[in-house]
Scaffold this active site. Structure first.
Site, PDB file in Angstrom:
ATOM      1  N   SER A 265       0.831  -1.207   0.000  1.00  0.00           N
ATOM      2  CA  SER A 265       0.000   0.000   0.000  1.00  0.00           C
ATOM      3  C   SER A 265       0.859   1.248   0.000  1.00  0.00           C
ATOM      4  O   SER A 265       0.336   2.350  -0.117  1.00  0.00           O
ATOM      5  CB  SER A 265      -0.919  -0.003   1.223  1.00  0.00           C
ATOM      6  OG  SER A 265      -0.164  -0.223   2.380  1.00  0.00           O
TER       7      SER A 265
ATOM      8  N   ASN B 122      -4.605   5.917  -0.590  1.00  0.00           N
ATOM      9  CA  ASN B 122      -3.941   6.274   0.668  1.00  0.00           C
ATOM     10  C   ASN B 122      -3.369   7.689   0.656  1.00  0.00           C
ATOM     11  O   ASN B 122      -3.224   8.311   1.707  1.00  0.00           O
ATOM     12  CB  ASN B 122      -2.856   5.258   1.013  1.00  0.00           C
ATOM     13  CG  ASN B 122      -3.473   4.003   1.605  1.00  0.00           C
ATOM     14  OD1 ASN B 122      -4.496   4.068   2.275  1.00  0.00           O
ATOM     15  ND2 ASN B 122      -2.867   2.855   1.344  1.00  0.00           N
TER      16      ASN B 122
ATOM     17  N   HIS C 190      -3.073  -3.472  -5.803  1.00  0.00           N
ATOM     18  CA  HIS C 190      -3.439  -3.105  -4.429  1.00  0.00           C
ATOM     19  C   HIS C 190      -4.930  -3.321  -4.197  1.00  0.00           C
ATOM     20  O   HIS C 190      -5.768  -2.622  -4.778  1.00  0.00           O
ATOM     21  CB  HIS C 190      -3.037  -1.644  -4.170  1.00  0.00           C
ATOM     22  CG  HIS C 190      -3.270  -1.207  -2.766  1.00  0.00           C
ATOM     23  ND1 HIS C 190      -3.595   0.079  -2.420  1.00  0.00           N
ATOM     24  CD2 HIS C 190      -3.226  -1.902  -1.601  1.00  0.00           C
ATOM     25  CE1 HIS C 190      -3.737   0.161  -1.117  1.00  0.00           C
ATOM     26  NE2 HIS C 190      -3.521  -1.023  -0.592  1.00  0.00           N
TER      27      HIS C 190
ATOM     28  N   GLU D 141      -6.307  -0.980  -7.136  1.00  0.00           N
ATOM     29  CA  GLU D 141      -5.416   0.036  -7.688  1.00  0.00           C
ATOM     30  C   GLU D 141      -4.269  -0.694  -8.368  1.00  0.00           C
ATOM     31  O   GLU D 141      -3.576  -1.485  -7.712  1.00  0.00           O
ATOM     32  CB  GLU D 141      -4.809   0.879  -6.555  1.00  0.00           C
ATOM     33  CG  GLU D 141      -5.600   2.087  -6.155  1.00  0.00           C
ATOM     34  CD  GLU D 141      -4.903   2.880  -5.039  1.00  0.00           C
ATOM     35  OE1 GLU D 141      -5.025   4.093  -5.046  1.00  0.00           O
ATOM     36  OE2 GLU D 141      -4.260   2.283  -4.155  1.00  0.00           O
TER      37      GLU D 141
END
Ligand code: CAA
Length: 282
Positions: free
Chosen positions: A119, A190, A140, A152
């Site tokens: 991540s 994130n 991800h 992702e």
């Protein structure tokens, strides 16, 4: 190249979810853990999650049993030799990830894709220890993997168009929606989520409101499924701190600087749901 067999490295929270969605989509899956104890724990988590899927009417008992038969657990990376794609979901430690990538590069067939579920860590650095940089990318997933519809993709400057096309077909076969981001810490989700979570800890730390009111405000005021402090407990305070530190290290931007309370809670072992205590008790 058509993907038939998937390797997953790590059967923790994310790895077990990835194994489940791949097996449910019809792929043969080999999953590797470092010890038999962790493997059994991870496989138990998959069984529990699939049973919940049956209870909730998302899959039938027969589909669950068929998916279960497609999963093979191992403690040896050499069992990945016939995989068309390997997805690394080990702990967020670059040295460990690089050693897995280097070893897998020597085990996987030449056509196989090597992916990381990281991540926050640099996917290009993982690619650098292989001789197949064009076949390396980040894939991800989001927690809980069987429920969250997003993947992702992290494309490095080495990843080929062909690899992206195969990965896209694979992601679609899992029933996920895909977005593509550059190999920068935090990618899309994130990069936006972490400053928000850190700000939630900061306003709690400064006494702006109670933790319950912070969570209720966001849940009901913005229609989020969870308030930020509940989400922090769900993701893991240690995981969030790790991602924040990685982002701060790269960008040196105070938005990503972890608030003192978060660091102290992690030092005290208050990691959220997984440790039984975080902002709330479990
Ligand atoms: N297989 C398939 N579907 C399942 C399932 C399974 N094993 N288990 C549950 N479901 C389905 C349920 O049937 C239900 O579907 P419907 O809405 O169609 O009825 C849905 O999933 C929700 O399940 P529950 O009713 O059991 O649970 P809930 O309503 O309390 O929701 C939650 C739980 C999904 C976790 C929700 O609270 C949520 O979305 N929270 C936010 C999660 C989030 O933000 N995750 C991302 C974290 S960030 C991250 O992962 C990235 C990182 O790098 C840190």
């Amino acid at each position: 190249m058509k993907i038939k067999k998937v390797g997953v490295i790590g059967c923790g929270l994310m790895g077990s979810g990835i194994v489940e969605v791949c097996a449910r989509a019809g792929y043969e899956v080999v999953v590797r853990e470092v010890s038999d104890e962790l493997l059994q724990k991870g496989l138990g988590r998959i069984q529990q999650s699939m049973s919940k899927g049956v209870q909730k009417g998302k899959i039938t008992q027969e589909e669950m049993e068929a998916a279960w038969k497609r999963i093979k657990g191992t403690t040896s990376l050499s069992d990945m030799a016939a995989c068309d794609i390997a997805i690394e979901a080990a702990i967020e430690n670059m040295a460990i990830k690089k050693s897995i990538f280097a070893e897998l590069d020597g085990i996987l067939p030449p056509h196989a894709i090597l992916a990381s579920n990281t991540s926050s860590l640099c996917v290009t650095e993982m690619a650098s220890v292989t001789r197949r940089g064009d076949k390396v990318l980040g894939i991800h997933f989001f927690n809980p993997v069987p429920v969250m519809p997003l993947i992702e993709f992290v494309r490095t400057i080495l990843t080929s168009d062909e690899t992206m096309a195969i990965a896209h077909e694979f992601g679609a076969s899992l029933g996920k929606t895909m977005v593509i981001a550059k190999d920068t810490p935090g990618f899309i989700v994130n990069r936006l989520l972490v400053p928000y979570l850190l700000d939630a800890v900061r306003i709690y730390e400064e006494g702006l409101a109670s933790k319950e009111d912070i969570d209720t405000a966001i849940k009901l005021g913005l229609n989020h499924p969870m308030g930020p402090l509940t989400l922090l407990d769900f993701v893991g305070l240690d995981t969030t701190l790790f991602i924040a530190d990685a982002m701060y290290e790269e960008y040196k931007d105070p938005r990503y600087a972890a608030p003192p309370l978060l660091r102290r809670m992690v030092l005290a072992g208050q990691l959220g749901r997984k440790s039984g205590k975080g902002f709330y008790n479990y």
